[in-house]
Design a protein around this motif. Structure first.
Motif: not given
Length: 326
Positions: A289-297
């Motif tokens: 998974i790759c994206g902002s921390p908010e998106m990943v979590y």
């Protein structure tokens, strides 16, 4: 059999009778600093913190030892810097030439860098680098190229924030990029023996491009499910490899848009699309998974709730932006 604990790495070596510490480290897949292997260069030197070793007929219980010569006589602890684990690569700082900077749409620029002739750059598919700014700060970018590209490095830079615009201006003015690499644990040093699920938001696709292209080059035959999410359809930028991926029999592509009523394709959030498509089958996949921390979590939480184990998920966010425990 003796054990040798390495600090600050924290690894423990099992050293066989009459085996030297450096030999054991190499046999077990570690990459320690070394050169001559006869005690002349001192590159493999370590500090003996506890235990005893035999070195050229001497019994030592403390101080500097040469791991290419030292044989443990008891369980030992060493302070031994710069020992790399299996699959880990040494970091390098290099100055790269700017070869091209192309507008790929959606405010994303495809940046091509070239390392100097003779400069050996090593990284795993899915890792990232850091570019040094004129002010001394640095910014991280996923490497979109694969290790097979030799001296070439490809980046996808979203130029909406002023800092990113300033960086592009710097690169185009100086025609040079001072980079450090590699970084990141969410890579494919080894190909998995099961299907891959790749989930990216925005320019997180740079990491996924490296993973997909590396899999194709290395003959990966399991299915690859690639989900690319954006807020609006106009946020998708041009990927020159996309058409080729559509022709590959084992690659399944899905673009998901969350806030565009005119989009005729898949709508919603990335994790909603994934959970709907793999209901009851998530345990069969290795996920990146790759994206902002908010998106990943948020994605991780949804996948765990749907039956995926935490150990199946790989994201660099876990290291550079760990979730705070309550």
């Amino acid at each position: 059999m003796r054990t040798v604990t390495l600090q600050p790495l924290g690894a423990v070596l099992s050293v066989q009778p009459n085996e030297r510490i450096l030999q054991a480290a190499c046999r077990l897949g570690f990459h320690p600093p070394q050169s001559c292997r006869n005690g002349a260069c001192h590159i493999c030197a370590a500090t003996l913190l506890s235990g005893q070793v035999k070195q050229q007929g001497q019994i030592l219980a403390e101080g500097e030892i040469f791991t290419c010569l030292a044989e443990p006589l008891a369980d030992c602890t060493l302070h031994w810097e710069a020992v790399l684990t299996a699959g880990e690569l040494p970091r390098r700082r290099i100055a790269c030439q700017l070869v091209d900077c192309t507008d790929s749409g959606a405010d994303v620029f495809r940046v091509l860098l070239r390392a100097p002739a003779g400069a050996k750059i090593r990284y795993h598919a899915g890792q990232y680098l850091r570019i040094e700014r004129d002010n001394g700060e640095s910014r991280a970018f996923s490497i979109a190229s694969t290790p097979d590209c030799g001296r070439e490095l490809e980046l996808h830079i979203l130029a909406r924030e002023q800092s990113a615009k300033d960086l592009l201006t710097q690169l185009q003015r100086e025609r040079l990029a001072r980079v450090e690499l590699p970084f990141g644990n969410a890579h494919l040093a080894q190909l998995p023996g099961r299907p891959l699920l790749l989930i990216a938001a925005g320019t997180g696709m740079a990491q996924m491009q490296s993973l997909v292209d590396s899999c194709l080059l290395r003959g990966f035959n399991y299915p690859i499910y690639l989900y690319w999410g954006a807020r609006l359809a106009t946020d998708f930028y041009h990927l020159p490899h996309w058409d080729d991926w559509q022709q590959a029999k084992n690659i399944h592509l899905c673009q998901v848009v969350s806030e565009d009523n005119d989009w005729q394709g898949r709508r919603g959030l990335l994790h909603q699309a994934v959970c709907a498509d793999f209901r009851g089958q998530l345990k069969k996949l290795q996920t990146h998974i790759c994206g902002s921390p908010e998106m990943v979590y948020a994605t991780c939480d949804a996948l765990i709730a749907a039956g995926m184990a935490q150990s199946q998920m790989h994201a660099d966010v876990f290291s550079y932006a760990p979730r705070q425990e309550d």
